[in-house]
Design a protein around this motif. Structure first.
Motif, PDB file in Angstrom:
ATOM      1  N   PHE A 108      -2.514   2.195   7.306  1.00 27.07           N
ATOM      2  CA  PHE A 108      -0.859   2.828   6.934  1.00 27.07           C
ATOM      3  C   PHE A 108      -0.087   2.745   8.049  1.00 27.07           C
ATOM      4  O   PHE A 108      -0.877   2.837   9.116  1.00 27.07           O
ATOM      5  CB  PHE A 108      -1.586   3.998   6.542  1.00 27.07           C
ATOM      6  N   ILE A 132       4.331   5.493  -4.519  1.00 30.16           N
ATOM      7  CA  ILE A 132       4.048   5.149  -2.914  1.00 30.16           C
ATOM      8  C   ILE A 132       5.294   5.510  -2.004  1.00 30.16           C
ATOM      9  O   ILE A 132       6.637   5.248  -2.309  1.00 30.16           O
ATOM     10  CB  ILE A 132       3.794   3.487  -2.755  1.00 30.16           C
ATOM     11  N   SER A 134       4.910   5.585   1.830  1.00 25.94           N
ATOM     12  CA  SER A 134       4.897   4.961   3.293  1.00 25.94           C
ATOM     13  C   SER A 134       4.410   3.453   3.213  1.00 25.94           C
ATOM     14  O   SER A 134       3.622   3.196   2.278  1.00 25.94           O
ATOM     15  CB  SER A 134       4.353   5.709   4.527  1.00 25.94           C
ATOM     16  N   GLN A 139       3.055  -4.533   5.109  1.00 28.69           N
ATOM     17  CA  GLN A 139       4.319  -4.420   4.462  1.00 28.69           C
ATOM     18  C   GLN A 139       5.333  -3.950   5.655  1.00 28.69           C
ATOM     19  O   GLN A 139       6.492  -4.743   5.438  1.00 28.69           O
ATOM     20  CB  GLN A 139       4.249  -3.269   3.572  1.00 28.69           C
ATOM     21  N   LYS A 162      -0.913  -6.315   0.185  1.00 27.32           N
ATOM     22  CA  LYS A 162      -0.278  -7.759   0.163  1.00 27.32           C
ATOM     23  C   LYS A 162       0.693  -8.119  -0.877  1.00 27.32           C
ATOM     24  O   LYS A 162       1.877  -8.761  -0.888  1.00 27.32           O
ATOM     25  CB  LYS A 162      -1.169  -9.033   0.507  1.00 27.32           C
ATOM     26  N   THR A 163       0.445  -7.594  -2.125  1.00 27.55           N
ATOM     27  CA  THR A 163       1.158  -7.939  -3.147  1.00 27.55           C
ATOM     28  C   THR A 163       2.719  -7.230  -2.945  1.00 27.55           C
ATOM     29  O   THR A 163       3.513  -8.033  -3.391  1.00 27.55           O
ATOM     30  CB  THR A 163       0.642  -7.212  -4.595  1.00 27.55           C
ATOM     31  N   LEU A 164       2.715  -6.241  -2.834  1.00 29.89           N
ATOM     32  CA  LEU A 164       3.931  -5.588  -2.363  1.00 29.89           C
ATOM     33  C   LEU A 164       4.746  -6.005  -1.195  1.00 29.89           C
ATOM     34  O   LEU A 164       5.858  -6.007  -1.241  1.00 29.89           O
ATOM     35  CB  LEU A 164       3.898  -3.884  -2.474  1.00 29.89           C
ATOM     36  N   ASP A 474      -7.551  -5.699  -7.989  1.00 32.05           N
ATOM     37  CA  ASP A 474      -7.523  -4.291  -7.412  1.00 32.05           C
ATOM     38  C   ASP A 474      -8.042  -3.284  -8.604  1.00 32.05           C
ATOM     39  O   ASP A 474      -7.174  -2.799  -9.467  1.00 32.05           O
ATOM     40  CB  ASP A 474      -5.980  -4.029  -7.201  1.00 32.05           C
TER      41      ASP A 474
HETATM   42  N1  LIG Z   1       2.191   1.442   0.882  1.00 33.72           N
HETATM   43  C1  LIG Z   1       1.290   1.578   0.032  1.00 33.72           C
HETATM   44  N2  LIG Z   1       0.795   2.957  -0.038  1.00 33.72           N
HETATM   45  C2  LIG Z   1      -0.276   3.382  -0.888  1.00 33.72           C
HETATM   46  N3  LIG Z   1      -0.866   2.250  -1.772  1.00 33.72           N
HETATM   47  C3  LIG Z   1      -0.271   1.225  -1.583  1.00 33.72           C
HETATM   48  C4  LIG Z   1       0.770   0.783  -0.791  1.00 33.72           C
HETATM   49  N4  LIG Z   1       0.770  -0.690  -1.204  1.00 33.72           N
HETATM   50  C5  LIG Z   1       0.043  -0.970  -2.065  1.00 33.72           C
HETATM   51  N5  LIG Z   1      -0.657  -0.039  -2.136  1.00 33.72           N
HETATM   52  C6  LIG Z   1      -1.863  -0.176  -3.356  1.00 33.72           C
HETATM   53  O1  LIG Z   1      -2.975  -0.594  -2.753  1.00 33.72           O
HETATM   54  C7  LIG Z   1      -3.557  -1.212  -3.486  1.00 33.72           C
HETATM   55  C8  LIG Z   1      -4.145  -2.639  -3.251  1.00 33.72           C
HETATM   56  O2  LIG Z   1      -3.020  -3.543  -3.013  1.00 33.72           O
HETATM   57  P1  LIG Z   1      -3.056  -5.104  -3.096  1.00 33.72           P
HETATM   58  O3  LIG Z   1      -3.773  -5.431  -4.238  1.00 33.72           O
HETATM   59  O4  LIG Z   1      -1.631  -5.447  -3.026  1.00 33.72           O
HETATM   60  O5  LIG Z   1      -3.788  -5.516  -1.789  1.00 33.72           O
HETATM   61  P2  LIG Z   1      -4.161  -6.891  -1.082  1.00 33.72           P
HETATM   62  O6  LIG Z   1      -4.059  -6.536   0.315  1.00 33.72           O
HETATM   63  O7  LIG Z   1      -3.367  -7.832  -1.758  1.00 33.72           O
HETATM   64  O8  LIG Z   1      -5.765  -7.225  -1.385  1.00 33.72           O
HETATM   65  P3  LIG Z   1      -6.571  -8.505  -1.716  1.00 33.72           P
HETATM   66  O9  LIG Z   1      -6.687  -8.984  -0.297  1.00 33.72           O
HETATM   67  O10 LIG Z   1      -7.783  -7.818  -2.158  1.00 33.72           O
HETATM   68  O11 LIG Z   1      -5.888  -9.281  -2.665  1.00 33.72           O
HETATM   69  C9  LIG Z   1      -2.833  -1.367  -5.069  1.00 33.72           C
HETATM   70  O12 LIG Z   1      -3.366  -0.555  -5.726  1.00 33.72           O
HETATM   71  C10 LIG Z   1      -1.593  -1.025  -4.552  1.00 33.72           C
HETATM   72  O13 LIG Z   1      -0.702  -0.512  -5.613  1.00 33.72           O
END
Ligand SMILES: Nc1ncnc2c1ncn2[C@@H]1O[C@H](COP(=O)(O)OP(=O)(O)OP(=O)(O)O)[C@@H](O)[C@H]1O
Length: 700
Positions: A108, A132, A134, A139, A162-164, A474
């Protein structure tokens, strides 16, 4: 570092070695002389059988009589043979390993999304719909770069958001386009992901982000669905198209209305996996199609493990990319400049081992278990966590669909415990019932989605799966990841364990290794992955909490805590229950053999650089067979279809073929393809109905 992790037979006993997989025709191992001490366990099995459903009561039979009157006794009642689980196992090597410093990332930041130049409705959607406020580190680094229109190569640990990191700038850019997007314009953005579940999950996130921008339509193509309905949706128009590569190529070839005239974004999530799966050709077809329609595009590759292998894909798909690696950013801050300089000069001379960041709150364990004891140890672990401790949600990885199907049935029947297994007056201290689910690439899509959704929503439960669930999913509140078969690379290990401890949460993982596989611990350490040992004996002690596996002996005093002898007896009773279930019909025996064969097939596909750890010749077939509830090593594996082979008309490989080196790559490709297929071939696939616990069919 691991010690004593030689390639084969660490501490293997000469007698055991004799029976290893030497013959290409799979001669069964010679029978061991039964020792009188086994009577204890034979008696235990008899007790266990008495309690088992449908098995007639068995009288203890003297050893001699068993041998002499075999034919006679087989006529009158089934011959019950009991496991000598704790005898003639290879020694468990001592692992002397220094803890390594893992690569850490801060998940974070304290920066909020409102600091970015985003549409106010998008910010309020992030805050209120996604809850969400922060940004995560990835991101914070990625969104501004993508908002500037740059290509990017993004690496950050599993579950770091990473998705967001790509979703937010994508939506921001599309909603702000000068001429408002029309549905009929077709795709403005293409998101490629390796699995159908991940496609669904990314689609779900996109839908949420697009809430205030209703004129932008997201859509998913993922196989398993009827091609006709996907075509209809494509005809109506999809502006953000999320797809698996294979399925998209199928549509490029067969769906006339698909076009990419407006496509200005290409996102490849889990980019390294897409290459591993041999989707390279498909990606090339997709890139050529996109290039033919439009020259300029913004491109993004993401993964937790973007290794050097992705360079090729980056070269052909990215244009002057910004490379974002959160772990590297942190390393730069932590290291003094002089050290950085020294490293820079030395790294130019040698190729460094790839190190991956592991979530800080993830505790990783390994357990070394002789093959014969693998099934009971796994069962004891599941019981210990999911029955006798509260609030655990577990994912267990296997190396083939057949194993998932087989163990799902076995664990449901023997562990989940219908009322027939509960002894009156011997109730377990916990009334928690175990819920098992399974997910693999050989299931009908409808069922896959149903299971995925069910596990997603549930607070507890055990999901048995293949690597189809290893990437990107997830699944909240997962507390334990168990790997029954070690993955073929440290990168895959990282992704599997990454299904827990997401976004700053706590989580645990357990890797099950055979004594001959102990070298894997050093391999992980060489990638700065730190795993601690959990002792098998400790895992088995949870059987003491379950009186279903108690050996009833006249005159025995009450069970006392963790008496090792009693733990062993209970493990033997449990193994006998497994064996009795497997040998209760020809169908279940066949099923167990098929699962065993698929395990062996998968074992031959470990890459060459891991053959010193995973060589099929290091396996003791008779012992491995026990972990499938088989009493003996099967002789006729060749008569069974190979794992991953779908068509009955295919010539069946000989067992010797399974052992050939050259077979490996093709088999791996076949197995993986079956997991991630585009789904277009559903018509020729075997129809499988969902089997509910207690209402299971044995495949014939
Ligand atoms: N800024 C944020 N604050 C809190 N929760 C978040 C934030 N951004 C994403 N998340 C939540 O974190 C979780 C993991 O996100 P995500 O699946 O995009 O991870 P990832 O990095 O793509 O993981 P992987 O490498 O396993 O694919 C999701 O439930 C998402 O909603």
């Amino acid at each position: 570092m691991a010690a004593g992790a030689g390639p084969r037979g660490i501490g293997a006993q000469p007698g055991a070695l004799k029976r290893k997989l030497q013959s290409p025709h799979g001669n069964p191992p010679e029978k061991r002389q039964r020792k009188p001490s086994l009577n204890t366990f034979r008696k235990g099995a008899t007790e266990a059988d008495r309690r088992g459903k449908g098995n007639p009561p068995q009288q203890p039979v003297p050893k001699k009589q068993l041998t002499d009157n075999r034919n006679e006794s087989q006529k009158s009642r089934p011959f019950i043979k009991t496991s000598s689980l704790f005898k003639n196992n290879p020694d468990i090597p001592e692992i002397h390993r220094k803890a390594v410093q893992q690569v850490q990332e801060n998940v974070f930041t304290t920066d909020s999304f409102s600091q970015l130049d985003l549409h106010p409705h998008l910010i309020s959607t992030i805050n209120t719909v996604l809850n969400i406020s922060s940004m995560t580190s990835v991101q914070k680094e990625t969104i501004p770069v993508l908002l500037q229109g740059r290509d990017a190569l993004v690496r950050s640990q599993t579950g770091s958001g990473k998705t967001l990191a790509y979703g937010i700038p994508l939506v921001q850019s599309l909603q702000g386009m000068e001429s408002k997007i029309q549905r009929s314009d077709g795709p403005y953005a293409l998101v490629l992901v390796p699995t159908r579940e991940l496609a669904l999950q990314s689609f779900d996130t996109m839908q949420k982000l697009l809430k205030p921008f209703t004129w932008i339509v997201p859509g998913v193509l993922m196989g398993g669905e009827k091609r006709k309905s996907e075509k209809a949706r494509l005809r109506k128009g999809i502006n953000i198209l999320i797809s698996t590569p294979g399925r998209l190529v199928d549509h490029i070839k067969s769906t006339e209305c698909i076009h990419f005239r407006h496509t200005r974004w290409l996102i490849i999530d889990e980019a390294d996996r897409i290459l591993d799966l041999g989707f390279e050709k498909d990606v090339a077809v997709i890139l050529n199609t996109l290039n033919a329609h439009r020259e300029t595009r913004q491109n993004v590759l993401l993964s937790a493990t973007l290794t050097e292998g992705v360079t090729r894909l980056a070269d052909i798909s990215l244009n002057d990319p910004v490379s974002i690696s959160i772990a590297d950013e942190i390393q730069k801050v932590l290291k003094p400049a002089s050290q950085k300089d020294r490293e820079a000069s030395s790294s130019s001379n040698c190729t460094e081992q790839e190190n991956f960041a592991v979530p800080e709150k993830l505790k990783q364990y390994f357990v070394i278990v002789p093959s014969k004891l693998r099934l009971v140890t796994l069962a004891a672990f599941i019981l210990g966590k999911c029955k006798f401790e509260k609030h655990h949600k577990m994912i267990i990885f296997f190396s083939s669909c057949e194993q998932v199907e087989f163990y799902y049935d076995l664990l449901v029947k023997v562990l989940a415990g219908g009322p027939e297994l509960e002894q009156p007056g011997h109730s377990s201290p916990s009334s928690v019932s175990l819920q098992f689910l399974r997910l693999h690439g050989d299931m009908e899509q409808e069922e896959r989605t149903e299971v995925f959704q069910e596990f997603l929503k549930s607070k507890t439960g055990v999901l048995l799966c293949t690597d189809v669930a290893a990437r990107g999913l997830d699944l909240p509140q997962v507390t334990w990841i168990v790997q029954c078969n070690a993955p073929a690379s440290p990168a895959e290990y990282i992704h599997r364990i990454g299904r827990t401890a997401r976004i700053g949460c706590h989580g645990n993982s357990l890797l099950v290794l055979a004594p001959s596989e102990a070298g894997y611990v050093s391999l992980l350490a060489s990638h700065k992955i730190n795993v601690s040992e959990m002792k098998m004996e400790k895992v088995l002690t949870s059987l003491m909490k379950d009186d279903r596996f108690k050996l009833h002996r006249p005159g025995r005093k009450k069970s006392c805590g963790t008496n090792p002898q009693e733990v062993r007896e209970r493990a033997t009773v449990l193994q006998t229950k497994f064996e009795n279930h497997v040998h209760s019909s020809e169908g279940t025996v066949r099923w167990a053999k098929k699962a065993l064969q698929s395990f062996l097939c998968a074992y031959t596909t470990y890459p060459r650089n891991l053959k010193h750890i995973f060589h099929i010749k290091s396996l003791h077939l008779g012992h491995v067979a026990k972990s499938f509830g088989l009493r003996d090593a099967p002789q006729n594996l060749t008569a069974l279809p190979a794992a991953g082979s779908k068509k009955k008309t295919k010539p069946r490989p000989k067992r010797s073929d399974l052992l050939k080196k050259t077979h490996g790559k093709r088999r791996l490709a076949e197995i993986l393809r079956s997991e991630y297929s585009s789904g277009m071939d559903t018509k020729v696939r075997r129809k499988k109905k969902r089997r509910k616990p207690g209402n299971q069919q044995i495949p014939t």
